[in-house]
Structures are given as C-alpha cells and as structure tokens.
Write a protein that holds these residues in place. Structure first.
Motif, PDB file in Angstrom:
ATOM      1  N   LEU A   8      37.415  42.051  43.556  1.00 51.81           N
ATOM      2  CA  LEU A   8      38.693  41.726  43.412  1.00 51.81           C
ATOM      3  C   LEU A   8      39.246  41.569  42.056  1.00 51.81           C
ATOM      4  O   LEU A   8      40.315  42.000  41.634  1.00 51.81           O
ATOM      5  N   GLU A   9      38.237  41.253  41.145  1.00 44.69           N
ATOM      6  CA  GLU A   9      38.543  41.314  39.399  1.00 44.69           C
ATOM      7  C   GLU A   9      39.194  42.639  39.142  1.00 44.69           C
ATOM      8  O   GLU A   9      40.071  43.074  38.479  1.00 44.69           O
ATOM      9  N   LEU A  10      38.366  43.651  39.877  1.00 46.65           N
ATOM     10  CA  LEU A  10      38.533  45.105  39.504  1.00 46.65           C
ATOM     11  C   LEU A  10      39.919  45.326  40.052  1.00 46.65           C
ATOM     12  O   LEU A  10      40.830  46.106  39.338  1.00 46.65           O
ATOM     13  N   VAL A  11      40.205  45.259  41.082  1.00 45.62           N
ATOM     14  CA  VAL A  11      41.430  45.642  41.980  1.00 45.62           C
ATOM     15  C   VAL A  11      42.615  44.759  40.982  1.00 45.62           C
ATOM     16  O   VAL A  11      43.841  45.326  40.705  1.00 45.62           O
TER      17      VAL A  11
END
Length: 154
Positions: A8-11
């Motif tokens: 989620l953080e990467l997206v």
C-alpha cells in the motif's frame, strides 16, 4: 533496503510521484535518482577501499557493519569463546518468573518446595514458616479521615 515498505505504501508513493512530476517527466526523474544512488554507492565503496588500504594488513577482516553498536554486540554475544550460549540456554525465564510469582502470592513453587522443606526441618524459626508476606494489604481509612495531602504534588 526498503524491507519495511508494504504494498500500500509503495502504491501511494507511485501515485504521488505521478501527481508531483507528471507522467511525462517521471522516467527522467527515475533515471536521475538511480544515477545519483549509483554514484553515492561508488563513492562509498571507494572510500571503504581507501580506508582499508590506509589501515594496513592488520585490519583486513575489518567490517564497517561492526561499527553499528547492535551488530557489534550481537557478534560478540554469538562468540563461542565466552560461553554465553551455555548460560543463555541454561536460563529459563518462564521458570524464574513462575517462582517470583509464587513467592509474591505466598505459594511455594515446585523447585523450591524440596529445598524449603529440608531447610524448614532444620529448625529455622521465623514468621509464617520462614516466608515473608509480600502481599500489600490496603488500609481502610476511617470515614472522617481525609486523604493525605501532598503540597508538592499540587
């Protein structure tokens, strides 16, 4: 390097990068960032090589990761020469905590029951069979008593 970043953080980071730089400039920004990271790594590796050459052959096993205190302590504790593994394996934390809990509650633990019965038979005298009552009994104040006043606390 980024072991603690979830999906989620990467997206979220990708969406923010597209919004900030735009889809047209994003490939150029990624190339510039990767080039900068590569130059920093090369500079770091050359600095490490220079330091190793200056230290001489005595420090050929020197690792820069050992300068981190956690790594240094972990490496020293895993050293078999000190015999710390035997001490660590011989210590049972659950057993020790159970003995402390039993002592606080006034019960005898399994391991101390054999030793305390032999010491109790030897003639030692004391209150409650040589045990200390560590349980705290709250005092009930009289109805007219005011609670103690602490001038420093207010």
């Amino acid at each position: 390097m980024f072991n603690d970043i979830g999906a989620l953080e990467l997206v979220t980071l990708v969406v923010l990068a597209v919004l900030v730089f735009g889809p047209d400039k994003l490939p150029k920004v990624i190339q510039d960032v990767s080039r900068t990271i590569r130059k920093i790594r090369e500079f770091s590796d050359s600095a490490k090589q220079d330091i190793r050459q200056e230290l001489g052959p005595e420090f050929k096993d020197f690792e820069f990761e050992d300068l981190n205190p956690k790594t240094f302590i972990r490496k020293q504790l895993d050293n078999d020469e000190l015999g710390l593994k035997e001490i660590r394996n011989g210590f049972d934390l659950k057993k020790e905590m159970a003995e402390v809990t039993d002592a606080v509650h006034g019960r005898e633990s399994e391991s101390s029951s054999g030793t305390s019965s032999s010491s109790g038979a030897s003639g030692t005298s004391g209150s409650a069979g040589g045990r200390i009552d560590m349980s705290k009994k709250p005092e009930t104040p009289a109805r007219d008593d005011r609670p103690p006043f602490d001038a420093d606390a207010t």
